[in-house]
Write a protein that holds these residues in place. Structure first.
Motif, PDB file in Angstrom:
ATOM      1  N   VAL A  47       6.017  -6.937   1.048  1.00 44.91           N
ATOM      2  CA  VAL A  47       5.095  -7.309   2.127  1.00 44.91           C
ATOM      3  C   VAL A  47       5.070  -8.828   2.284  1.00 44.91           C
ATOM      4  O   VAL A  47       5.134  -9.353   3.402  1.00 44.91           O
ATOM      5  CB  VAL A  47       3.674  -6.760   1.858  1.00 44.91           C
ATOM      6  N   ALA A  48       4.984  -9.545   1.167  1.00 46.06           N
ATOM      7  CA  ALA A  48       4.956 -11.010   1.219  1.00 46.06           C
ATOM      8  C   ALA A  48       6.249 -11.561   1.812  1.00 46.06           C
ATOM      9  O   ALA A  48       6.215 -12.498   2.623  1.00 46.06           O
ATOM     10  CB  ALA A  48       4.722 -11.575  -0.182  1.00 46.06           C
ATOM     11  N   THR A  49       7.375 -10.988   1.446  1.00 49.61           N
ATOM     12  CA  THR A  49       8.664 -11.428   1.981  1.00 49.61           C
ATOM     13  C   THR A  49       8.723 -11.219   3.489  1.00 49.61           C
ATOM     14  O   THR A  49       9.120 -12.109   4.240  1.00 49.61           O
ATOM     15  CB  THR A  49       9.822 -10.656   1.306  1.00 49.61           C
ATOM     16  N   LYS A  50       8.299 -10.057   3.928  1.00 54.08           N
ATOM     17  CA  LYS A  50       8.339  -9.748   5.359  1.00 54.08           C
ATOM     18  C   LYS A  50       7.338 -10.602   6.132  1.00 54.08           C
ATOM     19  O   LYS A  50       7.627 -11.038   7.245  1.00 54.08           O
ATOM     20  CB  LYS A  50       8.094  -8.267   5.589  1.00 54.08           C
ATOM     21  N   ALA A  51       6.175 -10.847   5.556  1.00 53.94           N
ATOM     22  CA  ALA A  51       5.167 -11.664   6.228  1.00 53.94           C
ATOM     23  C   ALA A  51       5.645 -13.102   6.383  1.00 53.94           C
ATOM     24  O   ALA A  51       5.437 -13.722   7.438  1.00 53.94           O
ATOM     25  CB  ALA A  51       3.847 -11.615   5.454  1.00 53.94           C
ATOM     26  N   SER A  52       6.297 -13.644   5.369  1.00 57.46           N
ATOM     27  CA  SER A  52       6.779 -15.019   5.474  1.00 57.46           C
ATOM     28  C   SER A  52       7.924 -15.108   6.489  1.00 57.46           C
ATOM     29  O   SER A  52       8.027 -16.094   7.226  1.00 57.46           O
ATOM     30  CB  SER A  52       7.222 -15.553   4.113  1.00 57.46           C
ATOM     31  N   GLY A  53       8.764 -14.101   6.561  1.00 63.46           N
ATOM     32  CA  GLY A  53       9.840 -14.082   7.549  1.00 63.46           C
ATOM     33  C   GLY A  53       9.288 -13.992   8.954  1.00 63.46           C
ATOM     34  O   GLY A  53       9.780 -14.661   9.867  1.00 63.46           O
ATOM     35  N   ARG A  54       8.269 -13.196   9.124  1.00 64.97           N
ATOM     36  CA  ARG A  54       7.646 -13.072  10.449  1.00 64.97           C
ATOM     37  C   ARG A  54       6.978 -14.381  10.854  1.00 64.97           C
ATOM     38  O   ARG A  54       7.094 -14.815  11.991  1.00 64.97           O
ATOM     39  CB  ARG A  54       6.629 -11.942  10.432  1.00 64.97           C
TER      40      ARG A  54
END
Length: 63
Positions: A47-54
């Protein structure tokens, strides 16, 4: 090793949500808790990885 080992029911290696817990020992319950905590940590990291990418993509298109 017995020739009948293959006939014994095998315990599931993972926890199934909603499964009957009454037949499990304390050690088995603790093992399942550890397994689920590790999976929660893995999910939170994703989730953290995807949130930072977004967020990076949003910042790129705002400029």
């Amino acid at each position: 090793m017995s020739i009948f080992d293959d006939d014994r029911p095998k315990k599931p290696s993972a926890h199934e949500i909603g499964s009957d817990l009454s037949l499990l020992s304390v050690d088995e319950l603790k093992a399942r808790i550890a397994l689920m905590q590790a999976e929660i940590a893995r999910l939170e990291a994703e989730v953290a990885t995807k949130a930072s990418g977004r967020k990076a993509a949003e910042n790129l298109f705002r400029s």
